[in-house]
Enzyme design. Structure first.
Site, PDB file in Angstrom:
ATOM      1  N   TYR A 184       0.835  -1.200   0.000  1.00 22.21           N
ATOM      2  CA  TYR A 184       0.000   0.000   0.000  1.00 22.21           C
ATOM      3  C   TYR A 184       0.870   1.251   0.000  1.00 22.21           C
ATOM      4  O   TYR A 184       2.016   1.230   0.447  1.00 22.21           O
ATOM      5  CB  TYR A 184      -0.952   0.020   1.206  1.00 22.21           C
ATOM      6  N   CYS A 185       0.329   2.333  -0.541  1.00 24.14           N
ATOM      7  CA  CYS A 185       0.991   3.634  -0.561  1.00 24.14           C
ATOM      8  C   CYS A 185      -0.089   4.694  -0.673  1.00 24.14           C
ATOM      9  O   CYS A 185      -1.276   4.376  -0.620  1.00 24.14           O
ATOM     10  CB  CYS A 185       2.010   3.726  -1.696  1.00 24.14           C
ATOM     11  N   THR A 186       0.284   5.942  -0.846  1.00 25.01           N
ATOM     12  CA  THR A 186      -0.679   7.043  -0.765  1.00 25.01           C
ATOM     13  C   THR A 186      -1.823   6.901  -1.762  1.00 25.01           C
ATOM     14  O   THR A 186      -2.986   6.809  -1.386  1.00 25.01           O
ATOM     15  CB  THR A 186       0.030   8.392  -0.988  1.00 25.01           C
ATOM     16  N   ILE A 213      -4.081   4.297  -0.104  1.00 23.69           N
ATOM     17  CA  ILE A 213      -4.624   4.682   1.196  1.00 23.69           C
ATOM     18  C   ILE A 213      -5.765   5.685   1.027  1.00 23.69           C
ATOM     19  O   ILE A 213      -6.757   5.646   1.763  1.00 23.69           O
ATOM     20  CB  ILE A 213      -3.519   5.299   2.069  1.00 23.69           C
TER      21      ILE A 213
END
Length: 300
Positions: A184-186, A213
């Site tokens: 996961y990341c922004t 996210i």
């Protein structure tokens, strides 16, 4: 005054002439009065822009008119053009600086050989079905996770995306190669590449959160598997998904709860210091203690 917003987006698609795309985007953004950052490479486009909602809607329509960008999922969040000091549109070898642009392969459908995309509800379903066997793997710089991360996530010891390949190849995560990994990341872009890197290095079951996210937080607020605030690469610095956001960050000086990063007081340093309001008032607390370089142009 018109309502203002921030949009976050990316698209992986072959771009034979990135410089032509840059000039088009520059003229488009200037004509609409929106500000922010847009990166363009032979692999696609990645941007975060803020401004009047009507201007951003026109930007979305115009950008989707390009065939390779017609399926872009633009993510909207609170903010405005003042969150960005100026407009920066750049051409780079990579959209995300993992350090090996020739490894990434994209076609009209996106990254070739990347992880399986999971919608936010599918992330929760996977955890419900597989329990503690599921491993959340943070695809951001380590400092971003200080104020928010998925519950029990692994946070690699990296200060830039360039560090990820060596981190993955170090062997410290080899025991996870048979487990379901949710990266996961922004906004999702870093995981497009990270998941591909992991799969090519022997990880067998790798997923990525569709929309990152931002999309997960918009769906579940603070009632899901995410805890804390989301770090953002603009003047906002932190984004909460509800009024119930848990503060998980700790002041680097006194350990009080905080989610606020401050720029280092040393002019030549780009380090961010996590401080409570009381400690931040003392400028000596904001002086850097070590060299740190993060992805200052990263937008997703």
């Amino acid at each position: 005054m018109e309502l203002q917003k921030v949009i976050l987006y990316y698209a992986f698609t072959p771009l034979p002439d990135p410089e032509a795309i840059r000039m088009w985007q520059q003229n488009l953004c200037e004509s609409l009065g929106v500000k922010g950052r847009v990166l363009i490479s032979p692999h696609g486009i990645n941007g975060t822009l803020g401004g009047d909602m009507s201007a951003l809607k026109k930007y979305v329509r115009a950008t989707r008119s390009y065939p390779g960008f017609k399926k872009i999922a633009f993510k909207w969040s609170d903010g405005n053009g003042h969150d960005f000091p100026r407009l920066k549109i750049r051409v780079r070898d990579e959209l995300v600086a993992f350090g090996n642009p020739n490894e990434l392969v994209v076609d009209e459908n996106g990254v070739v050989g990347g992880g399986v995309h999971l919608r936010p509800e599918e992330v929760n379903e996977l955890v419900a079905a597989r329990g503690d066997d599921v491993v959340f793997f943070d695809g951001r710089n380590a400092f971003e996770a200080k104020i928010g991360k998925f519950r029990n996530a692994i946070v690699p010891d990296v200060t830039t995306s360039h560090d990820f390949v060596n981190e993955i190849e170090s062997g410290k995560y080899d025991h996870l190669k048979g487990k379901p990994i949710v990266t996961y990341c922004t906004g999702g872009i870093r995981c497009e590449i990270l998941s591909s890197v992991m799969l090519k290095r022997g990880f067998q079951e790798v997923y990525q959160i569709d929309g990152g996210i931002v999309k997960y937080g918009k769906k579940y607020g603070d009632r899901g598997l995410w805890e804390g605030s989301l770090y953002t690469f603009d003047a906002r610095m932190a984004l909460d998904f509800s009024s119930e956001t848990k503060v998980i960050g700790e002041c680097e000086k006194c350990r009080a709860s905080t989610k606020q990063f401050y720029n280092c007081a040393t002019a030549t340093c780009h380090e961010l210091v996590l401080l409570c309001e009381v400690c931040a008032k003392q400028e000596s607390n904001r002086a850097c203690t070590h060299s740190q370089s993060h992805d200052s142009e990263m937008v997703g």
